[in-house]
Design a protein around this motif. Structure first.
Motif, PDB file in Angstrom:
ATOM      1  N   GLY B 431       0.790  -1.230   0.000  1.00 30.39           N
ATOM      2  CA  GLY B 431       0.000   0.000   0.000  1.00 30.39           C
ATOM      3  C   GLY B 431       0.822   1.281   0.000  1.00 30.39           C
ATOM      4  O   GLY B 431       0.273   2.362   0.173  1.00 30.39           O
ATOM      5  N   ASN B 433       1.938   3.290  -2.268  1.00 28.15           N
ATOM      6  CA  ASN B 433       1.833   3.496  -3.708  1.00 28.15           C
ATOM      7  C   ASN B 433       2.723   4.621  -4.244  1.00 28.15           C
ATOM      8  O   ASN B 433       3.306   4.484  -5.316  1.00 28.15           O
ATOM      9  N   HIS B 644     -11.943  -2.901   1.471  1.00 19.53           N
ATOM     10  CA  HIS B 644     -11.569  -1.589   1.962  1.00 19.53           C
ATOM     11  C   HIS B 644     -10.081  -1.540   2.268  1.00 19.53           C
ATOM     12  O   HIS B 644      -9.402  -0.549   1.982  1.00 19.53           O
ATOM     13  N   ALA B 645      -9.565  -2.624   2.820  1.00 17.10           N
ATOM     14  CA  ALA B 645      -8.136  -2.678   3.144  1.00 17.10           C
ATOM     15  C   ALA B 645      -7.279  -2.599   1.882  1.00 17.10           C
ATOM     16  O   ALA B 645      -6.152  -2.107   1.928  1.00 17.10           O
ATOM     17  N   THR B 646      -7.778  -3.089   0.739  1.00 15.92           N
ATOM     18  CA  THR B 646      -6.971  -3.022  -0.484  1.00 15.92           C
ATOM     19  C   THR B 646      -7.047  -1.636  -1.115  1.00 15.92           C
ATOM     20  O   THR B 646      -6.117  -1.224  -1.800  1.00 15.92           O
ATOM     21  N   GLY B 647      -8.176  -0.940  -0.929  1.00 14.75           N
ATOM     22  CA  GLY B 647      -8.343   0.377  -1.534  1.00 14.75           C
ATOM     23  C   GLY B 647      -8.543   0.334  -3.044  1.00 14.75           C
ATOM     24  O   GLY B 647      -8.588   1.375  -3.688  1.00 14.75           O
ATOM     25  N   ASP B 648      -8.647  -0.871  -3.641  1.00 10.29           N
ATOM     26  CA  ASP B 648      -8.759  -0.986  -5.099  1.00 10.29           C
ATOM     27  C   ASP B 648     -10.216  -0.910  -5.546  1.00 10.29           C
ATOM     28  O   ASP B 648     -11.072  -1.617  -5.013  1.00 10.29           O
ATOM     29  N   LEU B 652     -13.708  -2.852  -4.405  1.00 12.26           N
ATOM     30  CA  LEU B 652     -14.668  -2.077  -3.619  1.00 12.26           C
ATOM     31  C   LEU B 652     -16.043  -1.994  -4.276  1.00 12.26           C
ATOM     32  O   LEU B 652     -17.072  -2.123  -3.618  1.00 12.26           O
ATOM     33  N   ASP B 678     -18.135   7.364  -1.624  1.00  8.79           N
ATOM     34  CA  ASP B 678     -16.680   7.407  -1.771  1.00  8.79           C
ATOM     35  C   ASP B 678     -16.214   6.562  -2.951  1.00  8.79           C
ATOM     36  O   ASP B 678     -15.360   6.985  -3.741  1.00  8.79           O
ATOM     37  N   THR B 679     -16.778   5.353  -3.049  1.00  6.15           N
ATOM     38  CA  THR B 679     -16.365   4.458  -4.131  1.00  6.15           C
ATOM     39  C   THR B 679     -16.797   5.032  -5.483  1.00  6.15           C
ATOM     40  O   THR B 679     -16.072   4.929  -6.476  1.00  6.15           O
ATOM     41  N   LEU B 682     -14.318   7.568  -6.525  1.00  6.29           N
ATOM     42  CA  LEU B 682     -13.100   6.898  -7.004  1.00  6.29           C
ATOM     43  C   LEU B 682     -13.302   6.436  -8.451  1.00  6.29           C
ATOM     44  O   LEU B 682     -12.423   6.604  -9.317  1.00  6.29           O
TER      45      LEU B 682
END
Lengths: 91, 861
Positions: B431, B433, B644-648, B652, B678-679, B682
């Motif tokens: 993470g 990045n 959520h932990a991946t943020g991808d 999501l 939020d998603t 993104l």
């Protein structure tokens, strides 16, 4: 050197194909070479659920050792007392 | 001792093996419970009726890779022993073992002892063989200490994978009963109750206590062993100590040299029952005894003993580098560690024992201060790569940093850049990045002024990959194409396959037709490179990439093909991911019974790979929401937390949409913005059509949006714009029946509403069907069909989706070969499914299975 007759119980032995019989023969030759003692595999007969083998070597234990190393069953091992045939009648 | 039942069990499995039905016996129990004694007794009984092969995992801190297979090769001779002696690939060694197992004249008993100590390659071998053992005339016996295999022990996953196979049988050895202990004690005039109290019925401990023969009962197993050792002569005692510092196999020659002991001293240890002499080597009667003696050697003397062992082993031809490295480290011999540990690491890595390889390189690095920078750089790089292979990212990053510094020191820009690029990928994985981007840009900057070579192509490929993951599509494609050009110039097909895979993956989002063409090329290059893993990766990309843009015909084909290929090549992580995606595409296509089974199956895979779990749990949760089943929250919440932990975005978006749908169907539309905003933002930032469409649709449902958001996928855009008829047509073209019905339900045409109701009834989508029925009643229509119930409520036997499919074929009366052709799997795999089905249904043959399936409505006919 004594000659031994070995009876091996192998269900379906008579149905083994040429490739399998070749593998078996190769395995046996390899063990004979590795044993490093006088040992001659003379002949074997594949019949029904059995293979009957004629081997020459010093003692029964070596016959069993050959079987264990090669993965051959050896259900009965007997020393050949005499060999006879039609010509024995002439003697 | 009382082990007749266990012997009988082993015997019956050997009987099955003799009949050509392979068995894997998992013999479990605590240390000293008598696993080895049982298996030895069994093998001795059958020495004339079976070939017996024996291999052991050893207690070296870093075990020899494939150690037990080397042991077995020595006994099996033939092709296997030449494979193991040469530099055959790991796959050839595995296949060679499997082939050697089948022997027409006799069954084979192959024993691997103490697999709780197995190296990674041996663990993989077990899974490989277990999966292919069903029609081999062999009984494989493995022993392990079940009480030591808890928590995150790596053997757990192996046991999880093999325990469910039809070949597996388990044997748990219990402790001795109080009466059995009393009987043994009585024979030695000891107090049975007291012996039982101290030993708890552990057979090894009982024997050690009774061997003391003094009437006095020692308090621990160590005391018991040392009491016995204490009665030895001085020279015998030194033999015992020499043997104790060699955890795997102490050759008689070695013990003699190290202990300067003669044959009498060795004989004394054997007589005292402390050592067993077999096959020109000595071993302790039990590992517990070896540990007791080893621990009793004063710390000041131990390095000297290890140094003597090392000196002896180093003189032997073809010494095992893992053994040499172990004794070098224990002796504190820095030079020897640096000589042997890297060699051991290389061998372990080549055999796929990455955990062991990492340990060897780490050992070398611990002694690397002051050595030449180039050598240190290689060590750091190897260590980092092995750590990456076992997902130890933090350690990998530390070593990548070390490698970059060392390569800079020797001024090698190509190596520096290659490491920087790989480091970038590891940074992304944890993470970090921004640092990842900086690292790969540094790599490219180092090389761009030089003639283009493979190092630059590698850097471009990693950079393209990171852009693809971030959904920065044009950059990903451009960089990937530069990598492709260089890889082609240099005829590096493996790199070409990887670069094409990234470009193809990126093209799904802008030019799906081209993506298919590019990935077909990638697959061809991957096959040509001979690297099975790249083939699996490309299939996974073909299946999941096309699924994400809803090209279901392509997705369905490649996902099934991916599952099949990965099963054949033991690529579990990729195969499991394809399986989870298959569940998702079945769900979206309205094949809900299969989706349910496949998703459940995928979520329970022993690999517990996070992306697989997210996809499988999301499909399962969404399915339950649409059916109105209970228990939808749990998988959706877990999927969301993991995503959520991946943020991808790709992880999501489906979970967010599922939670929004659940809220809406439950009449809580007000919750939707909090669940998806939020998603959605993104998705808009990354310009991704399907997530913008689906999440935008939910915001529209919640009253947050009035018009279609820019870039939304067509069917959603139409529906948001109020053109429900065009939306329904678009969904029909895409192939999604549920979405079609939902679009129709927005209209006010009673005929179309009836059509929606029919579709939803067929799917078993009760909550949505209720809404449509209410609308129809509102329009004055009253002769409505019955409320739908679940299409297949009756699958109490817990068949998987695949098994249900095979069962469907059995009902049709098809043969395995015909089924294999229909389902695109091998006839052998069909055979495995059929036997699993017979097992689960508790029937004797396929005809009975088919009858049962018809009678109980397991299959929709």
């Amino acid at each position: 050197m004594p000659t031994y007759l070995i009876e091996r119980n192998i269900p379906g032995a008579g149905d083994l194909g040429q490739d399998q019989l070749r593998d078996v023969a190769m395995a046996s030759n390899k063990v004979v070479a590795d044993l490093d003692v006088p040992y001659t595999w003379i002949r074997s007969y594949v019949a029904g659920d059995k293979i009957y083998c004629v081997h020459e070597t010093e003692d029964v234990e070596t016959i069993r050792e050959h079987a264990r190393c090669g993965g051959f069953p050896a259900d009965l091992v007997v020393e050949v007392a005499a060999e006879i045939g039609p010509q024995t009648a002439d003697g | 001792m009382e082990r007749q039942g266990e012997l009988a069990a082993l015997e019956s499995w050997l009987g099955e093996a003799r009949a050509g039905v392979g068995r894997l016996a998992l013999v479990a129990g605590e240390a000293g419970i008598g696993k080895t004694s049982l298996v030895r007794a069994f093998c001795d009984q059958h020495a004339d009726a079976a070939r017996v092969w024996w291999g052991s995992c050893d207690a070296l801190s870093t075990p020899r890779p494939l150690g037990p297979l080397y042991d077995i090769a020595r006994m099996a001779r033939g092709v296997l022993s030449s494979l193991m002696a040469g530099d055959a690939s790991r796959h050839d060694r595995f296949s060679g073992f499997l082939e050697a197992l089948s022997w027409p004249l006799q069954p084979t008993i192959a024993v691997i002892e103490d697999i709780h100590w197995a190296d990674e390659a041996t663990r993989d071998l077990l899974v490989f063989v277990a999966r292919r053992l069903a029609d081999v005339n062999a009984l494989m016996v493995v022993t392990y200490r079940d009480d030591e295999v808890s928590g995150d022990h790596p053997l757990r996953q192996v046991l999880g994978s093999v325990a469910t196979l039809t070949v597996a049988r388990r044997l748990l050895l219990p402790r001795l009963s109080p009466s059995a202990v009393s009987a043994l004690a009585a024979a030695r005039d000891a107090d049975g109750q007291q012996v039982y109290r101290v030993t708890g019925g552990n057979p090894f401990f009982v024997t050690e206590v009774l061997a003391g023969g003094t009437g006095q009962v020692p308090g621990t197993v160590t005391d018991a062993v040392l009491a016995r050792a204490g009665r030895l002569s001085r020279s015998a005692r030194s033999v015992l100590e020499a043997a104790a510092v060699v955890p795997d196999r102490a050759e008689i020659e070695l013990v003699r040299t190290v202990a300067a002991g003669d044959t009498d001293a060795i004989e004394e240890c054997v007589q005292a029952g402390l050592l067993l002499a077999t096959d020109r080597s000595l071993r302790f009667r039990h590992e517990l005894a070896r540990l007791a003696v080893e621990d009793s050697i004063p710390g000041t003397r131990r390095p000297g003993l290890h140094a003597a062992v090392l000196a002896h082993l180093a003189d032997q031809p073809a010494g095992d580098p893992a053994r040499l490295a172990y004794h070098a480290e224990q002796a504190g011999d820095r030079e020897a560690v640096l000589a042997h540990a890297p060699t051991a690491g290389e061998l372990a890595s080549r055999l796929g024992a990455h955990r062991e390889a990492a340990a060897h390189y780490e050992r070398a690095l611990a002694h690397s201060e002051g050595i030449e920078a180039r050598v240190r750089a290689e060590l750091f790089e190897q260590h980092a790569d092995q750590c990456t292979a076992i997902d130890e990212e933090a350690a990998a990053l530390r070593s990548y940093d070390g490698a970059v510094a060392a390569w800079r020191e020797v001024d090698d820009p190509e190596r520096t850049a290659t490491v920087l690029a790989r480091r970038a990928y590891a940074l992304w994985g944890v993470g970090r990045n921004d640092e990842a981007r900086a690292s790969v840009e540094d790599a490219i900057a180092l090389l761009e002024s030089r003639p283009p070579g493979l190092a630059l192509a590698t850097a471009y490929t990693y950079s393209a990959h990171l852009h693809m993951l971030a959904r920065q599509i044009p950059q990903a494609i451009e960089l990937g194409q530069q990598a492709i050009a260089i890889a082609e110039d240099h005829h590096d097909v493996a790199l070409l396959g990887r670069a094409l895979n990234i470009v193809g993956a990126a093209q799904w989002f802008v030019d799906p037709d081209q993506a298919e063409v590019t990935l077909a090329r990638a697959l061809e290059a991957a096959h040509r490179s001979g690297d099975d893993t790249i083939v699996g990766v490309v299939m996974r990309m073909l299946g999941s990439g096309s699924g994400e843009v809803r090209r279901y015909d392509v997705a369905d084909h490649w996902l099934r093909e991916g599952v099949r290929w990965c099963a054949e090549h033991d690529l579990d992580i990729h195969g499991d991911y394809c399986l989870a995606w298959l569940a998702r595409s079945c769900f979206e296509l309205g094949r809900w019974p299969e989706a349910d089974q496949v998703a459940t199956d995928a979520a329970a895979r022993p690999s517990q790979h996070t992306p697989t779990r997210i996809v499988a749990l999301t499909a399962l949760g969404r399915l339950r929401v649409r059916r109105g089943d209970t228990g939808a929250d749990e998988p959706l919440t877990e999927a969301w937390d993991l995503a959520h932990a991946t943020g991808d975005l790709q992880r999501l978006w489906p979970a967010a949409a599922g939670r929004a749908e659940a809220a809406w169907l439950a009449g809580r539309a007000g919750d939707i913005p909090g669940l998806v905003s939020d998603t959605f933002e993104l998705a808009v930032r990354l310009g991704q059509a399907w997530p913008i469409g689906e999440l935008g649709f939910w915001l529209w449902r919640a009253g947050e949006l009035r018009t279609p958001p820019e870039g939304a996928a067509e069917p959603f855009a139409r529906q948001i714009a109020g053109d429900w008829r065009a939306a329904a047509e678009a969904w029909e073209r895409v192939g999604c029946p549920y979405e079609t019905a939902v679009a129709l339900a927005d209209g006010d045409d009673p005929d179309e509403l009836r059509r929606a109701l029919t579709i939803l009834g067929g799917l078993g989508a009760a909550p949505m069907a209720d809404r449509v029925a209410a609308r129809l009643r509102g329009l004055g229509v009253h002769d409505l069909p019955r409320r739908p119930s679940r299409a297949t409520a009756s699958n109490p036997e817990g068949l998987t989706g695949r098994q249900l499919e095979v069962l469907g074929q059995l009902v049709e009366g098809r043969t395995n070969t015909q089924i294999a052709a229909v389902l695109h799997i091998s006839p052998k795999t069909v055979g495995h499914h059929v036997s699993a089905i017979l097992d689960k249904l508790g029937v004797a043959d396929r005809r009975e299975a088919a009858r049962l399936a018809r009678d109980h409505g397991l299959i929709e006919t």
